[in-house]
Design an enzyme around this catalytic site. Structure first.
Site, PDB file in Angstrom:
ATOM      1  N   SER A 123       3.167  -4.893  -7.913  1.00 35.26           N
ATOM      2  CA  SER A 123       2.991  -5.590  -6.424  1.00 35.26           C
ATOM      3  C   SER A 123       3.413  -7.179  -6.637  1.00 35.26           C
ATOM      4  O   SER A 123       3.508  -7.646  -7.624  1.00 35.26           O
ATOM      5  CB  SER A 123       1.465  -5.377  -6.285  1.00 35.26           C
ATOM      6  N   SER A 124       3.484  -7.679  -5.710  1.00 30.66           N
ATOM      7  CA  SER A 124       4.009  -9.064  -5.456  1.00 30.66           C
ATOM      8  C   SER A 124       2.992 -10.061  -6.112  1.00 30.66           C
ATOM      9  O   SER A 124       3.231 -11.226  -6.396  1.00 30.66           O
ATOM     10  CB  SER A 124       4.474  -9.509  -4.175  1.00 30.66           C
ATOM     11  N   CYS A 125       1.447  -9.544  -6.231  1.00 28.65           N
ATOM     12  CA  CYS A 125       0.579 -10.330  -6.610  1.00 28.65           C
ATOM     13  C   CYS A 125       0.680 -10.804  -8.150  1.00 28.65           C
ATOM     14  O   CYS A 125       0.124 -11.763  -8.776  1.00 28.65           O
ATOM     15  CB  CYS A 125      -0.744  -9.945  -6.375  1.00 28.65           C
ATOM     16  N   TYR A 152      -6.249  -7.558 -11.129  1.00 25.39           N
ATOM     17  CA  TYR A 152      -5.055  -6.289 -10.799  1.00 25.39           C
ATOM     18  C   TYR A 152      -3.838  -6.953 -10.909  1.00 25.39           C
ATOM     19  O   TYR A 152      -3.055  -6.126 -11.829  1.00 25.39           O
ATOM     20  CB  TYR A 152      -5.274  -6.230  -8.969  1.00 25.39           C
ATOM     21  N   LYS A 156      -1.150  -4.936 -13.771  1.00 23.51           N
ATOM     22  CA  LYS A 156       0.383  -4.697 -13.106  1.00 23.51           C
ATOM     23  C   LYS A 156       1.556  -5.114 -14.062  1.00 23.51           C
ATOM     24  O   LYS A 156       2.445  -4.664 -14.656  1.00 23.51           O
ATOM     25  CB  LYS A 156       0.567  -5.357 -11.760  1.00 23.51           C
ATOM     26  N   HIS A 195      -6.421  -3.775   3.253  1.00 28.29           N
ATOM     27  CA  HIS A 195      -5.496  -5.000   3.237  1.00 28.29           C
ATOM     28  C   HIS A 195      -5.565  -5.452   4.779  1.00 28.29           C
ATOM     29  O   HIS A 195      -6.236  -5.118   5.407  1.00 28.29           O
ATOM     30  CB  HIS A 195      -4.052  -4.827   3.052  1.00 28.29           C
TER      31      HIS A 195
HETATM   32  O1  GFB Z   1      -3.912  -8.549   2.724  1.00 27.70           O
HETATM   33  P1  GFB Z   1      -4.923  -9.303   1.888  1.00 27.70           P
HETATM   34  O2  GFB Z   1      -6.237  -8.473   2.079  1.00 27.70           O
HETATM   35  O3  GFB Z   1      -4.809  -9.467   0.568  1.00 27.70           O
HETATM   36  O4  GFB Z   1      -5.162 -10.548   2.836  1.00 27.70           O
HETATM   37  P2  GFB Z   1      -3.375 -10.505  -0.056  1.00 27.70           P
HETATM   38  C1  GFB Z   1      -4.050 -11.163   3.525  1.00 27.70           C
HETATM   39  C2  GFB Z   1      -4.700 -12.534   4.180  1.00 27.70           C
HETATM   40  O5  GFB Z   1      -5.227 -12.016   5.311  1.00 27.70           O
HETATM   41  C3  GFB Z   1      -5.905 -13.252   3.499  1.00 27.70           C
HETATM   42  C4  GFB Z   1      -6.314 -12.810   5.676  1.00 27.70           C
HETATM   43  O6  GFB Z   1      -5.366 -14.539   3.920  1.00 27.70           O
HETATM   44  C5  GFB Z   1      -6.924 -12.898   4.416  1.00 27.70           C
HETATM   45  O7  GFB Z   1      -8.026 -13.984   4.305  1.00 27.70           O
HETATM   46  N1  GFB Z   1      -7.203 -11.826   6.383  1.00 27.70           N
HETATM   47  C6  GFB Z   1      -7.744 -12.176   7.688  1.00 27.70           C
HETATM   48  C7  GFB Z   1      -7.789 -10.553   6.224  1.00 27.70           C
HETATM   49  N2  GFB Z   1      -8.657 -10.920   8.168  1.00 27.70           N
HETATM   50  C8  GFB Z   1      -8.439 -10.050   7.275  1.00 27.70           C
HETATM   51  C9  GFB Z   1      -9.272  -8.709   7.256  1.00 27.70           C
HETATM   52  O8  GFB Z   1      -9.801  -8.406   8.193  1.00 27.70           O
HETATM   53  N3  GFB Z   1      -8.922  -8.283   6.168  1.00 27.70           N
HETATM   54  C10 GFB Z   1      -8.254  -8.674   5.025  1.00 27.70           C
HETATM   55  N4  GFB Z   1      -7.873  -7.703   3.910  1.00 27.70           N
HETATM   56  N5  GFB Z   1      -7.636  -9.650   5.026  1.00 27.70           N
HETATM   57  C11 GFB Z   1      -3.070  -8.758  -1.732  1.00 27.70           C
HETATM   58  C12 GFB Z   1      -3.665  -8.276  -3.125  1.00 27.70           C
HETATM   59  O9  GFB Z   1      -3.585 -10.077  -1.506  1.00 27.70           O
HETATM   60  O10 GFB Z   1      -1.724  -8.527  -1.802  1.00 27.70           O
HETATM   61  C13 GFB Z   1      -3.423  -6.889  -3.536  1.00 27.70           C
HETATM   62  O11 GFB Z   1      -5.391  -8.650  -2.873  1.00 27.70           O
HETATM   63  C14 GFB Z   1      -2.039  -6.713  -3.249  1.00 27.70           C
HETATM   64  O12 GFB Z   1      -3.896  -6.836  -4.716  1.00 27.70           O
HETATM   65  C15 GFB Z   1      -1.382  -7.278  -2.115  1.00 27.70           C
HETATM   66  O13 GFB Z   1      -1.478  -7.381  -4.341  1.00 27.70           O
HETATM   67  C16 GFB Z   1       0.069  -7.297  -2.159  1.00 27.70           C
HETATM   68  O14 GFB Z   1      -2.107 -10.426   0.548  1.00 27.70           O
HETATM   69  O15 GFB Z   1      -4.096 -11.940   0.194  1.00 27.70           O
END
Ligand code: GFB
Length: 328
Positions: A123-125, A152, A156, A195
């Site tokens: 994953s890109s994280c 996580y 990875k 996500h």
């Molecule tokens: O996709 P996400 O949950 O993970 O959140 P990451 C991306 C952004 O969306 C953050 C905003 O800035 C959140 O604050 N956001 C706004 C929300 N509303 C929402 C919502 O309702 N749900 C969620 N989930 N986010 C992930 C990693 O990071 O990237 C995984 O946690 C994985 O492990 C993935 O690596 C590629 O993009 O921040």
């Protein structure tokens, strides 16, 4: 004097036998189900994808027994405990424990059975929180990780290191791919654990049906994200299995990013929600940006095809078709 064009890094031509026994680990997940669709379309007849009820990849004995009986020739390791920013930041012990066990069990069993071709999906994280953008593969381990998903990420990174170590110690042509943020049919739409894109699809769809005048999203909406449709990822994975053999991960993305706020506006349009989008800065933003440098895979001849608007429409159609079906 003719210029000698250097081959792209890791370039090989190694078509896979369409009758090979191919394990798609994580077959029912977002990535695994896309891989299964794509490999089926490409004529693979020996696909194997035990579900988690049939085979718990965290249980070493079960994994070794399964490999002994199924004897896969190729393994796509797409199984993982995954989730969005809230799931990762509230359950780090689950994320690191489950993912390390899944990886070590599958990679050790694949080594014991001399699996000739293996693709590990990360994953890109895994890249540093403040890596230079766009992020190149050699940025790995050059700086501190994003705290909301460091457990996580470490799991990875351990998987990448185990694949590299098998290449070095045993000479097996195993490879790693690092996708950017993914979305698509078969995604997890859980309101807390998912996500961002599936979470917004669910939130806006419910708000539209209920006539809610506003919705509140997490964070400031200012971070930037790159979103790749999972069918593009599946095509990239088969491309790498047939055209790449070298040490080190290969980034897979679209090469473009946008703010979470801009993405939310596109989701609202696709879902048909016309209320007000509000933001809760009390919720974590996560890393400010993680746009991947995809020159390594484009040099190998792969290009993304599905734009975000079309991808969101495809994903929302799948979501709407499965409402009330118990899978969401
Ligand atoms: O996709 P996400 O949950 O993970 O959140 P990451 C991306 C952004 O969306 C953050 C905003 O800035 C959140 O604050 N956001 C706004 C929300 N509303 C929402 C919502 O309702 N749900 C969620 N989930 N986010 C992930 C990693 O990071 O990237 C995984 O946690 C994985 O492990 C993935 O690596 C590629 O993009 O921040």
């Amino acid at each position: 004097m003719t210029a000698v064009l250097s081959e792209p890094y890791g370039a090989v031509r190694r078509p896979l036998d369409r009758s090979a026994r191919v394990l798609v680990a994580g077959r029912r997940g977002l990535v695994g189900s896309a891989m299964w669709r794509h490999l089926s379309r490409e004529g693979f007849t020996g696909l194997m994808g035990p579900g988690s009820a049939e085979l718990d990849l965290r249980e070493r004995r079960e994994v070794f027994d399964w490999f002994a009986s199924a004897r896969p020739d190729v393994v796509v390791l797409a199984a993982a405990r995954v989730g969005g920013i809230r799931a990762n930041s509230t359950r780090p012990a689950d994320f690191i424990s489950d993912n390390l066990r899944i990886q070590v069990n599958v990679l050790d069993a694949a080594l014991e059975h001399g699996v000739e071709r293996l693709l590990f999906l990360g994953s890109s994280c895994i890249y540093p929180k403040l890596a230079e953008q766009p992020v190149r593969e050699d940025a790995l381990l050059t700086g501190p990780l994003e705290p909301t998903n460091d457990a996580y990420a470490i799991a990875k990174i351990a998987g990448i290191q185990q694949v590299r170590s098998v290449r070095r110690q045993h000479g097996l042509p195993w490879i790693c791919a690092m996708p950017t943020n993914l979305y698509g049919p078969g995604d997890n739409f859980h309101p807390e654990h998912s996500h961002v894109l599936p979470s917004l699809i669910r939130r806006f769809d419910e708000a539209r049906r209920e006539g809610a005048p506003r919705v509140v999203n997490w964070g400031s909406g200012t971070p930037r994200r790159e979103f790749l449709h999972v069918d593009d990822l599946a095509r990239a994975c088969l491309h790498l299995l047939e055209h790449y053999d070298a040490d080190g991960p290969v980034n897979i993305g679209t090469g473009t990013d946008l703010t979470i706020r801009e993405a939310a506006e596109q989701v609202a349009e696709v879902v048909g929600y016309r209320g007000t989008l509000e933001w809760d800065p009390g919720q974590p933003d996560g890393t400010p940006r993680k746009l991947l440098d995809i020159s390594r895979i484009t040099a190998l001849g792969w290009e993304p095809r599905i734009g975000l608007r079309d991808g969101l429409a495809d994903t929302y159609a799948w979501y709407a078709d499965h409402l009330g079906s118990g899978v969401l």
